[in-house]
Design a protein around this motif. Structure first.
Motif, PDB file in Angstrom:
ATOM      1  N   VAL A 110     124.912   9.360  71.236  1.00  0.00           N
ATOM      2  CA  VAL A 110     125.251   8.510  70.217  1.00  0.00           C
ATOM      3  C   VAL A 110     124.089   7.772  69.397  1.00  0.00           C
ATOM      4  N   LEU A 111     123.212   7.203  70.490  1.00  0.00           N
ATOM      5  CA  LEU A 111     122.006   6.471  69.868  1.00  0.00           C
ATOM      6  C   LEU A 111     121.129   7.297  68.930  1.00  0.00           C
ATOM      7  N   SER A 112     120.755   8.748  69.651  1.00  0.00           N
ATOM      8  CA  SER A 112     120.175   9.598  68.854  1.00  0.00           C
ATOM      9  C   SER A 112     120.596   9.825  67.466  1.00  0.00           C
ATOM     10  N   ILE A 113     121.950   9.835  67.194  1.00  0.00           N
ATOM     11  CA  ILE A 113     122.643  10.006  65.819  1.00  0.00           C
ATOM     12  C   ILE A 113     122.034   8.893  64.866  1.00  0.00           C
ATOM     13  N   GLY A 114     122.341   7.551  65.584  1.00  0.00           N
ATOM     14  CA  GLY A 114     122.267   6.610  64.822  1.00  0.00           C
ATOM     15  C   GLY A 114     120.448   6.351  64.426  1.00  0.00           C
ATOM     16  N   LEU A 115     119.670   6.653  65.306  1.00  0.00           N
ATOM     17  CA  LEU A 115     118.476   6.519  65.068  1.00  0.00           C
ATOM     18  C   LEU A 115     117.802   7.524  64.144  1.00  0.00           C
ATOM     19  N   ALA A 116     118.325   8.807  64.160  1.00  0.00           N
ATOM     20  CA  ALA A 116     118.231   9.908  63.078  1.00  0.00           C
ATOM     21  C   ALA A 116     118.377   9.360  61.668  1.00  0.00           C
ATOM     22  N   PHE A 117     119.723   8.690  61.496  1.00  0.00           N
ATOM     23  CA  PHE A 117     120.099   8.282  60.316  1.00  0.00           C
ATOM     24  C   PHE A 117     119.422   7.083  60.013  1.00  0.00           C
ATOM     25  N   TYR A 118     118.836   6.378  60.679  1.00  0.00           N
ATOM     26  CA  TYR A 118     117.900   5.186  60.489  1.00  0.00           C
ATOM     27  C   TYR A 118     116.702   5.504  60.111  1.00  0.00           C
ATOM     28  N   ASP A 119     116.285   6.943  60.515  1.00  0.00           N
ATOM     29  CA  ASP A 119     114.990   7.550  59.971  1.00  0.00           C
ATOM     30  C   ASP A 119     115.110   8.031  58.581  1.00  0.00           C
ATOM     31  N   LEU A 120     116.508   8.538  58.665  1.00  0.00           N
ATOM     32  CA  LEU A 120     116.781   9.128  57.300  1.00  0.00           C
ATOM     33  C   LEU A 120     116.778   8.064  56.039  1.00  0.00           C
ATOM     34  N   LEU A 121     117.164   6.902  56.360  1.00  0.00           N
ATOM     35  CA  LEU A 121     117.495   5.732  55.475  1.00  0.00           C
ATOM     36  C   LEU A 121     116.001   5.381  55.161  1.00  0.00           C
ATOM     37  N   SER A 122     115.067   5.693  56.002  1.00  0.00           N
ATOM     38  CA  SER A 122     113.773   4.983  55.637  1.00  0.00           C
ATOM     39  C   SER A 122     112.865   6.009  55.552  1.00  0.00           C
ATOM     40  N   TYR A 123     113.378   7.072  54.386  1.00  0.00           N
ATOM     41  CA  TYR A 123     112.621   8.220  54.093  1.00  0.00           C
ATOM     42  C   TYR A 123     111.416   7.816  53.525  1.00  0.00           C
ATOM     43  N   ASP A 124     111.238   6.689  52.963  1.00  0.00           N
ATOM     44  CA  ASP A 124     109.876   6.445  52.222  1.00  0.00           C
ATOM     45  C   ASP A 124     109.052   5.431  53.089  1.00  0.00           C
ATOM     46  N   ARG A 125     109.278   5.452  54.443  1.00  0.00           N
ATOM     47  CA  ARG A 125     108.463   4.509  55.274  1.00  0.00           C
ATOM     48  C   ARG A 125     107.050   4.485  55.253  1.00  0.00           C
ATOM     49  N   ASN A 126     106.425   5.772  55.061  1.00  0.00           N
ATOM     50  CA  ASN A 126     105.216   6.322  55.225  1.00  0.00           C
ATOM     51  C   ASN A 126     104.427   6.036  53.814  1.00  0.00           C
ATOM     52  N   TRP A 127     105.260   5.898  52.879  1.00  0.00           N
ATOM     53  CA  TRP A 127     104.671   5.456  51.402  1.00  0.00           C
ATOM     54  C   TRP A 127     103.796   4.201  51.345  1.00  0.00           C
ATOM     55  N   VAL A 128     102.543   4.239  52.496  1.00  0.00           N
ATOM     56  CA  VAL A 128     101.950   2.932  52.514  1.00  0.00           C
ATOM     57  C   VAL A 128     100.581   3.253  52.444  1.00  0.00           C
ATOM     58  N   SER A 129      99.486   2.252  51.973  1.00  0.00           N
ATOM     59  CA  SER A 129      98.265   2.599  51.678  1.00  0.00           C
ATOM     60  C   SER A 129      97.342   2.660  52.899  1.00  0.00           C
ATOM     61  N   ASP A 130      97.846   2.289  54.031  1.00  0.00           N
ATOM     62  CA  ASP A 130      97.137   1.945  55.357  1.00  0.00           C
ATOM     63  C   ASP A 130      97.843   3.004  56.210  1.00  0.00           C
ATOM     64  N   ASP A 131      96.888   4.021  56.513  1.00  0.00           N
ATOM     65  CA  ASP A 131      97.372   5.085  57.530  1.00  0.00           C
ATOM     66  C   ASP A 131      97.720   4.263  58.788  1.00  0.00           C
ATOM     67  N   ASP A 132      97.161   3.316  59.213  1.00  0.00           N
ATOM     68  CA  ASP A 132      97.461   2.741  60.568  1.00  0.00           C
ATOM     69  C   ASP A 132      98.804   2.147  60.490  1.00  0.00           C
ATOM     70  N   LYS A 133      99.466   1.795  59.241  1.00  0.00           N
ATOM     71  CA  LYS A 133     100.746   1.380  59.170  1.00  0.00           C
ATOM     72  C   LYS A 133     101.827   2.336  59.217  1.00  0.00           C
ATOM     73  N   LYS A 134     101.487   3.565  59.068  1.00  0.00           N
ATOM     74  CA  LYS A 134     102.590   4.765  58.885  1.00  0.00           C
ATOM     75  C   LYS A 134     103.499   4.557  60.421  1.00  0.00           C
ATOM     76  N   ILE A 135     104.814   4.887  60.125  1.00  0.00           N
ATOM     77  CA  ILE A 135     105.754   4.697  61.107  1.00  0.00           C
ATOM     78  C   ILE A 135     106.377   5.986  61.547  1.00  0.00           C
ATOM     79  N   PRO A 136     106.070   6.468  62.924  1.00  0.00           N
ATOM     80  CA  PRO A 136     106.824   7.827  63.326  1.00  0.00           C
ATOM     81  C   PRO A 136     108.100   7.456  63.579  1.00  0.00           C
TER      82      PRO A 136
END
Length: 578
Positions: A110-136
């Motif tokens: 259940v938590l995997s499904i929720g977190l996969a959706f969370y990641d999907l909603l943050s599809y732009d999370r790595n549109w950042v200028s500092d590579d150290d701030k990229k989120i896996p």
């Protein structure tokens, strides 16, 4: 940044903003960037209440998925990325461990499904200028790996854990201040300890009225001023409904549920990972690493008294420790483990203000609303901002200024999503720290790193304060204490250029010296000595300042504690939804 209420009373503003928390601060910054003339007024110090009383998180709100608040989750995740980009010295990724139990709602599938959706909603999370701030994306770990990371986890039924990422602020009160400083840089005027006591208005149309400004009491001098503006914005947070009452002749058109949340600070408990824990007796809470210590929070209980009277009681701490030890029995925390504590009030929108049933702050949404009082009750020139959360404050401000600009007939566009905050022009944080250490080779590395986190690209402006008066540099460029990373110049800069007027302003909202607990008598004495020299305090004033600040490290006295229980603790505290 200088405080001058007399000058403000002689100026005509496009926008007068009531409230110096993050909503008011980001609104002032947004409006100033768009070319509006802005006044910001705060009755206490900037960021003194809800803004500094948070869990220090900039997060999407994983729990909101359970309530189906997909729009709020998406908005929050987008804003999380924006804060990473515009405040790179303040906002950083933080890994969370979420333990899994059994195969129901707390189970791995259940938590995997929720977190996969969370990641999907943050599809732009790595549109950042500092590579150290990229989120896996999230990942799963085994039961043994989870216990190796967090030995304090409840072992019965534990099947493993998920690791996902959100973000954390280094110092939310300073990030708020940087938004205000950014507004002032673009022409805004601001004043703390300036209490709005009423509204100026005139007749507009057949039945309506127009707000033309506010009446302000200078809490230092007792003088009263009128600050005039074409549009007045109520951004008073937990006091927003009281401001509406003033502006609507005693009949506020919207209500608030005030949720009291306490946090405790302990020694370091969880390494580099935060924990999201469910307790069987009190909802969920976070265990968050922060500046070499651990924040645990938050509670969630309806607070029915006046917001000014909120505080942390010994009962609050005892009750919350019971919740924490139930969720993490391996910690076995005791009262003596609590090094510091703090409280905040979340202003939540009451969608049934006239209802007679009990209010539930835990299930209440963290959504925001921008109210146009002309449409609500015929009062033009008056806008109220209700609800919201730290993460989405920038976007809330954008909506407020859009509405205000429309009323002013100004065709403007928001720029805060792509403009660094005051001090945010640093590029990659790691590289900027390295360059700063080379440029200031005469200062210890821990001092330089602390300066970067607190001031970002403006550290040279702060250090330049040591040269403003002849003969001060040697003294001000020294640490205020052998064990502190704070320099004397930071105290003086806070007074001369950041409107610090009281000892608590400096300890809690300019330097962070008091945010982990009492910094020690020697530190406090040194800060008082430096401030007294700047502000002309005599021995009595110095003693009063120290006494006032000392009370902020104490729980509420027993008489107040008994009184508060009926107002705010009618039910056991529930877990966090900050």
């Amino acid at each position: 940044m200088q405080r001058d209420l007399k000058k403000m009373s002689a100026t005509d503003y496009d926008l007068v903003i009531v409230g110096g928390g993050v909503t008011g601060a980001t609104t002032a910054w947004d409006a100033s960037l768009r070319g509006l003339k802005v006044a910001l007024l705060e009755k206490e110090d900037f960021a003194h209440a809800t803004t500094s009383g948070s869990s220090k998180l900039v997060h999407g709100g994983l729990r909101y998925l359970v309530n189906g608040e997909l729009k709020l989750v998406r908005e929050s995740l987008r804003e999380r990325r924006i804060w990473e980009n515009i405040a790179p010295h303040m906002v950083h990724p933080l890994p969370f461990v979420l333990p899994t139990y059994g195969y129901g709602m707390k189970g791995g599938p259940v938590l995997s499904i929720g977190l996969a959706f969370y990641d999907l909603l943050s599809y732009d999370r790595n549109w950042v200028s500092d590579d150290d701030k990229k989120i896996p994306g999230f990942r799963s770990i085994s039961r043994d790996e989870a216990l190796a990371l967090m030995p304090s986890l409840k072992k019965d039924g534990l099947t493993g854990a998920k690791i996902y990422y959100d973000c954390q602020m280094f110092a939310p009160e300073r990030l708020c201040l940087e938004c205000i400083e950014g507004a002032v840089e673009y022409g805004a005027d601001a004043a703390n300890y300036a209490e709005v006591t009423g509204f100026e208005s005139e007749t507009s149309g057949a039945r309506g009225s127009r707000v033309t400004g506010v009446r302000v009491t200078d809490r230092h001098t007792g003088e009263t001023h009128v600050v005039k503006g074409k549009v007045t914005v109520n951004a008073a947070g937990p006091w927003a409904d009281e401001m509406m009452r003033l502006g609507e002749n005693g009949r506020p058109s919207r209500g608030l549920i005030r949720s009291k949340g306490i946090h405790i600070i302990t020694r370091e408990l969880s390494g580099k990972h935060a924990l999201a824990i469910q307790s069987d007796i009190g909802g969920h809470f976070f265990v968050i690493p922060w500046r070499g210590h651990t924040i645990i929070g938050t509670t969630d209980a309806v607070f029915k008294d006046e917001p000014d009277r909120v505080g942390v009681t010994e009962k609050d701490i005892r009750d919350f420790l019971s919740v924490v030890n139930d969720g993490l029995p391996g910690l076995n925390l005791k009262r003596e483990d609590v090094q510091h504590f703090y409280v905040g009030i979340r202003p939540l929108i009451d969608h049934d203000p006239n209802g007679t049933g009990p209010k539930d702050s835990y299930k209440a949404s963290r959504e925001a609303e921008v109210c146009d009082h002309e449409a609500l009750n015929g009062i033009d020139g008056f806008i109220s901002a209700l609800g919201g959360k730290w993460t989405t404050s920038r976007h809330l401000a954008e909506q407020i200024v859009d509405m205000a600009a429309g009323k002013l007939g100004r065709n403007t566009k928001c720029e805060t999503h792509c403009t660094p905050v005051y001090g945010g022009e640093i590029g990659r944080l790691k590289s900027f720290i390295a360059r700063s250490e080379k440029r200031h080779a005469g200062l210890p590395a821990d001092v330089v790193e602390n300066l970067v986190h607190f001031y970002g690209s403006r550290i040279d402006e702060v250090l330049a304060t040591a040269d403003e008066r002849q003969g001060e540099r040697g003294e001000l460029m020294r640490r205020i204490d052998a064990n502190s990373s704070v320099l004397g110049v930071q105290i003086v800069h806070a007074v001369r250029h950041e409107m610090a007027r009281h000892l608590s302003d400096v300890l809690f909202r300019r330097t962070g010296l008091g945010t982990l607990g009492h910094p020690g008598v020697a530190v406090v004495n040194r800060v008082v000595e430096l401030m007294a020299r700047e502000l002309g305090w005599d021995e009595t004033a110095m003693a009063n300042e120290m006494a006032d600040a000392h009370r902020l490290f104490e729980t509420q006295p027993p008489a107040r504690e008994d009184e508060m229980q009926g107002a705010s603790m009618a039910e056991a505290p529930k877990g966090a939804r900050s």
